[in-house]
Design a protein around this motif. Structure first.
Motif, PDB file in Angstrom:
ATOM      1  N   PHE A  11       0.813  -1.219   0.000  1.00 16.86           N
ATOM      2  CA  PHE A  11       0.000   0.000   0.000  1.00 16.86           C
ATOM      3  C   PHE A  11       0.851   1.275   0.000  1.00 16.86           C
ATOM      4  CE2 PHE A  11      -2.913  -3.188   1.822  1.00 16.86           C
ATOM      5  CZ  PHE A  11      -3.952  -3.056   0.905  1.00 16.86           C
ATOM      6  N   SER A  12       2.151   1.095  -0.215  1.00 17.31           N
ATOM      7  CA  SER A  12       3.044   2.252  -0.253  1.00 17.31           C
ATOM      8  C   SER A  12       2.849   3.022  -1.561  1.00 17.31           C
ATOM      9  CB  SER A  12       4.500   1.772  -0.143  1.00 17.31           C
ATOM     10  OG  SER A  12       5.383   2.822  -0.413  1.00 17.31           O
ATOM     11  N   GLY A  13       3.150   4.297  -1.518  1.00 19.95           N
ATOM     12  CA  GLY A  13       3.010   5.145  -2.711  1.00 19.95           C
ATOM     13  C   GLY A  13       4.148   4.961  -3.692  1.00 19.95           C
ATOM     14  N   LYS A  14       5.290   4.454  -3.207  1.00 19.64           N
ATOM     15  CA  LYS A  14       6.456   4.284  -4.070  1.00 19.64           C
ATOM     16  C   LYS A  14       6.398   2.933  -4.776  1.00 19.64           C
ATOM     17  CE  LYS A  14       9.712   7.329  -1.693  1.00 19.64           C
ATOM     18  NZ  LYS A  14      11.039   7.419  -1.065  1.00 19.64           N
ATOM     19  N   SER A  15       6.628   2.962  -6.089  1.00 14.45           N
ATOM     20  CA  SER A  15       6.509   1.741  -6.896  1.00 14.45           C
ATOM     21  C   SER A  15       7.567   0.702  -6.502  1.00 14.45           C
ATOM     22  CB  SER A  15       6.630   2.062  -8.382  1.00 14.45           C
ATOM     23  OG  SER A  15       7.872   2.682  -8.651  1.00 14.45           O
ATOM     24  N   LYS A  16       8.757   1.170  -6.092  1.00 15.62           N
ATOM     25  CA  LYS A  16       9.834   0.258  -5.694  1.00 15.62           C
ATOM     26  C   LYS A  16       9.417  -0.563  -4.477  1.00 15.62           C
ATOM     27  CE  LYS A  16      14.352  -0.718  -6.364  1.00 15.62           C
ATOM     28  NZ  LYS A  16      14.938  -1.120  -7.641  1.00 15.62           N
ATOM     29  N   ARG A  17       8.788   0.127  -3.497  1.00 14.45           N
ATOM     30  CA  ARG A  17       8.316  -0.583  -2.302  1.00 14.45           C
ATOM     31  C   ARG A  17       7.188  -1.549  -2.635  1.00 14.45           C
ATOM     32  NH1 ARG A  17       8.043   4.546   1.807  1.00 14.45           N
ATOM     33  NH2 ARG A  17      10.297   4.886   2.028  1.00 14.45           N
ATOM     34  N   LYS A  18       6.288  -1.118  -3.527  1.00 15.43           N
ATOM     35  CA  LYS A  18       5.199  -2.006  -3.967  1.00 15.43           C
ATOM     36  C   LYS A  18       5.762  -3.284  -4.581  1.00 15.43           C
ATOM     37  CE  LYS A  18       1.226   0.973  -4.820  1.00 15.43           C
ATOM     38  NZ  LYS A  18       0.306   1.507  -5.832  1.00 15.43           N
ATOM     39  N   SER A  19       6.799  -3.120  -5.397  1.00 11.85           N
ATOM     40  CA  SER A  19       7.422  -4.272  -6.049  1.00 11.85           C
ATOM     41  C   SER A  19       8.031  -5.221  -5.021  1.00 11.85           C
ATOM     42  CB  SER A  19       8.506  -3.806  -7.027  1.00 11.85           C
ATOM     43  OG  SER A  19       7.949  -2.977  -8.019  1.00 11.85           O
ATOM     44  N   TRP A  20       8.661  -4.655  -3.983  1.00 10.14           N
ATOM     45  CA  TRP A  20       9.197  -5.475  -2.886  1.00 10.14           C
ATOM     46  C   TRP A  20       8.076  -6.224  -2.180  1.00 10.14           C
ATOM     47  CZ3 TRP A  20      13.619  -7.498  -2.101  1.00 10.14           C
ATOM     48  CH2 TRP A  20      14.796  -6.843  -2.476  1.00 10.14           C
ATOM     49  N   GLY A  21       6.962  -5.528  -1.979  1.00  9.18           N
ATOM     50  CA  GLY A  21       5.792  -6.150  -1.351  1.00  9.18           C
ATOM     51  C   GLY A  21       5.267  -7.316  -2.172  1.00  9.18           C
ATOM     52  N   GLU A  22       5.185  -7.110  -3.496  1.00  8.70           N
ATOM     53  CA  GLU A  22       4.725  -8.177  -4.405  1.00  8.70           C
ATOM     54  C   GLU A  22       5.672  -9.380  -4.328  1.00  8.70           C
ATOM     55  OE1 GLU A  22       4.188  -6.840  -8.427  1.00  8.70           O
ATOM     56  OE2 GLU A  22       2.843  -5.222  -7.814  1.00  8.70           O
ATOM     57  N   PHE A  23       6.969  -9.084  -4.341  1.00  9.90           N
ATOM     58  CA  PHE A  23       7.962 -10.166  -4.285  1.00  9.90           C
ATOM     59  C   PHE A  23       7.806 -10.976  -2.993  1.00  9.90           C
ATOM     60  CE2 PHE A  23      12.161 -11.372  -2.544  1.00  9.90           C
ATOM     61  CZ  PHE A  23      12.460 -12.393  -3.428  1.00  9.90           C
ATOM     62  N   LEU A  24       7.673 -10.288  -1.851  1.00  6.55           N
ATOM     63  CA  LEU A  24       7.549 -10.981  -0.562  1.00  6.55           C
ATOM     64  C   LEU A  24       6.265 -11.795  -0.469  1.00  6.55           C
ATOM     65  CD1 LEU A  24       8.884  -8.225   1.894  1.00  6.55           C
ATOM     66  CD2 LEU A  24      10.004 -10.369   1.294  1.00  6.55           C
ATOM     67  N   ILE A  25       5.159 -11.229  -0.968  1.00  7.68           N
ATOM     68  CA  ILE A  25       3.884 -11.967  -0.947  1.00  7.68           C
ATOM     69  C   ILE A  25       3.973 -13.198  -1.843  1.00  7.68           C
ATOM     70  CG2 ILE A  25       1.531 -11.848  -1.916  1.00  7.68           C
ATOM     71  CD1 ILE A  25       0.995  -9.422  -0.379  1.00  7.68           C
TER      72      ILE A  25
END
Length: 601
Positions: free
Chosen positions: A129-143
């Motif tokens: 739910f972060s606004g930064k795309s890089k963090r979102k990508s990290w979130g996707e990877f971890l999930i």
């Protein structure tokens, strides 16, 4: 043992979670990877030997060869590893899994990564739910990572529980006296069991139970262990179902590596098993073959008593039970040593044939069309140490030529997209164009970084000038890819707006495409030339003038056609968006030519 339709659906759902996790993890990796992870993996897999060591270390750390091979497949799918690099890491994973077997044998300790799955999802939620795309990508990877291991855990839990019900397999003792045919039967059994229970460790436990109960002799248990090596490859092949062609080839290489290994061991089976028996007898706890003879001398009721968990009071039975436990340790050590020797020798033999594996896998899994063969990695530039800076410029020149050819292929797809009527084929082609654009972005950065690195070395004044020209050419070629992607978006907007162009509009667009194709072909010819002169740019200038003049004519015709009600105003907007982008594309091609012809590469 009860196994209902609900259990079967749970199994299918577990497989679905596993595949979905693989997909999300791979997509997250592609977004998040960048140069750091790519460089780390490149260093770790510089040659086949470091690749094998990487596989051993990762598997020993996470204690699951299945997990390692699935991650390797996802790395290949994300373009972080080449097929050759992945094969060496998979070879190492096979040796690493024997470390796991010894850890369990000696300490009874195994890490269950799936217990960290839910905390990982909790950790990834704020990132998603972060606004930064890089963090979102990290979130996707971890999930994706969490789903993958949850899926693996559910897969193991939802298969028929043979480990707790080994009596189902008691009938197999009647197939142990058929000589070499028995070995093949138990080899197949080990493969099938591992495919069913989704864990070579669980199958090894079943094998030990069958051997310790006297149902099968030591050599049949060893044949089952060989079968487990083939069966464990199914996990990577499942992971590759939804992956790209390179990942499917990596999974096939894993299967081939294990099958070829099993073939040579089966040819030399009896000398090999006798060697293992001799080592364990002389340097270990005892003869692993003595288990069958020992149990054959006992009454079945006594065997049932000493193999049960009941507390014994008879001293004779206690002594027999202790003897049985000692023999069980011998069998356990014997199987572990057999597994270790097989994998280490297999890697030592097969490591010299990595390139042959690549050729065989590439021949067996062919792309459906030429575009599927598209590699993510650079062809001529490697992450290894530079030989000489001047020579590196030649490699960079070759890579820039390949870059130009890829953008030309991308334009061909755009042209095909313009006429595609089938919605499913349209979307598939559109996503491929987007993928090419993403590859182009990555290529621009990697070539530019490489040239910057070359520039830090000792270069002649001519070399420095060439480097500057190359950097400009790379930027302009990437702009061509962006322009092709913009054209694809314009065509998609036309389709979404339900706009249908007239025959005259299509004819004008086709003529513009033809002019661009001529410009592209000339650009590729010049990029491939060893010697470039200033005369080489003249055809490009002529074509550019022709494109500009034709664009101006179309503008006038478009206004007249809209006024004459030949088509709607909005249709004219979609049409001119495409034509204007074509004109920009022509400009970028000329820019590349100007950069190249300023001074020869």
């Amino acid at each position: 043992m009860d196994y209902s339709f609900f259990d079967f659906l749970t199994l299918v759902g577990s497989l679905g979670m596993f595949l979905y996790g693989m997909k999300i993890m791979s997509e997250g990796l592609q977004k998040v990877a960048g140069d750091k992870l790519r460089n780390i993996l490149s260093v770790m897999t510089t040659n086949r030997f470091t690749g094998v060591l990487t596989g051993v270390l990762i598997t020993a750390l996470i204690q699951s060869s299945s997990a390692t091979t699935v991650m390797v497949v996802s790395f290949v799918n994300a373009g972080l590893l080449t097929l050759a690099q992945s094969i060496s890491v998979i070879m190492g994973a096979n040796v690493g899994t024997t470390v796991t077997a010894w850890i369990i044998s000696l300490f009874g300790f195994k890490v269950d990564i799936s217990v960290f799955a839910l905390p990982l999802i909790g950790l990834s939620l704020p990132l998603i739910f972060s606004g930064k795309s890089k963090r979102k990508s990290w979130g996707e990877f971890l999930i994706g990572f969490a789903f993958l291991f949850m899926g693996l855990a559910y897969l193991k839990d939802s298969v028929p529980d043979l480990q707790s019900n080994p009596q189902i397999l008691a009938f197999l003792q009647s197939y142990t006296s058929m000589g070499y045919a028995s070995l093949l039967i138990f080899l197949l059994l080990g493969t099938i069991l591992t495919i069913i229970v989704q864990s070579s460790s669980a199958t090894l436990a079943i094998t030990l139970i069958m051997c310790s109960k006297g149902w099968i002799p030591f050599e049949m248990a060893a044949a089952m262990v060989l079968g487990e090596n083939i069966g464990t490859t199914i996990t990577a092949n499942l992971a590759a179902i939804s992956a790209n062609i390179s990942a499917r080839r990596a999974a096939l290489a894993h299967l081939m590596f294990n099958i070829f290994g099993v073939v040579w061991v089966m040819i030399l089976f009896y000398p090999f098993i006798n060697m293992i028996g001799w080592i364990v007898t002389n340097y270990g706890p005892g003869d692993p073959n003595a288990m069958t003879d020992f149990l054959a001398t006992l009454d079945p009721q006594i065997v049932a008593l000493i193999t049960s968990n009941a507390e014994l009071t008879d001293p004779n039975l206690i002594a027999l039970q202790k003897q049985l436990l000692s023999l069980q340790i011998s069998v356990s050590y014997g199987l572990s040593l057999f597994h270790t020797f097989f994998n280490i020798i297999n890697v030592c033999l097969m490591i010299w044939f990595v390139n042959l594996y690549v050729k065989i896998c590439s021949a067996l899994i062919k792309p459906k069309n030429v575009n599927d063969e598209e590699e993510f990695q650079l062809k001529f530039i490697t992450s290894s140490m530079l030989s000489t800076s001047e020579l590196s410029l030649v490699q960079a020149k070759n890579e820039i030529t390949v870059f130009g050819e890829r953008t030309y292929r991308m334009f061909g797809m755009v042209r095909e997209l313009y006429y595609e009527k089938n919605e499913e084929k349209f979307l598939k082609l559109y996503s491929r164009i987007e993928k090419y654009e993403s590859i182009s972005d990555r290529m621009e950065v990697e070539i530019a970084n490489y040239l910057t690195y070359v520039g830090e070395g000792r270069l002649s004044s001519e070399g420095k000038e060439e480097l500057r020209i190359m950097l400009r050419a790379v930027t302009e070629i990437e702009s061509i890819a962006d322009s092709c992607n913009n054209l694809a978006r314009g065509i998609r907007r036309r389709n979404e707006g339900k706009s249908v162009f007239t025959e005259e509009q299509n004819h004008r667009t086709e003529h513009m495409f033809s002019l661009l194709e001529k410009a592209f072909i000339h650009m590729i010819e010049v990029l491939n030339k060893p010697e470039v002169t200033h005369d080489d740019i003249n055809p490009s200038y002529n074509l550019e003038n022709e494109i500009n003049n034709y664009r101006n004519q179309i503008k006038l015709h478009n206004m007249e056609d809209v006024n004459d009600k030949k088509y709607q105003y909005q249709d004219g907007v979609y049409f001119m968006d495409i034509i204007s982008e074509c004109e920009k594309l022509g400009d970028y091609i000329v820019n590349v030519m100007q950069a190249v012809v300023e001074k020869k590469f």
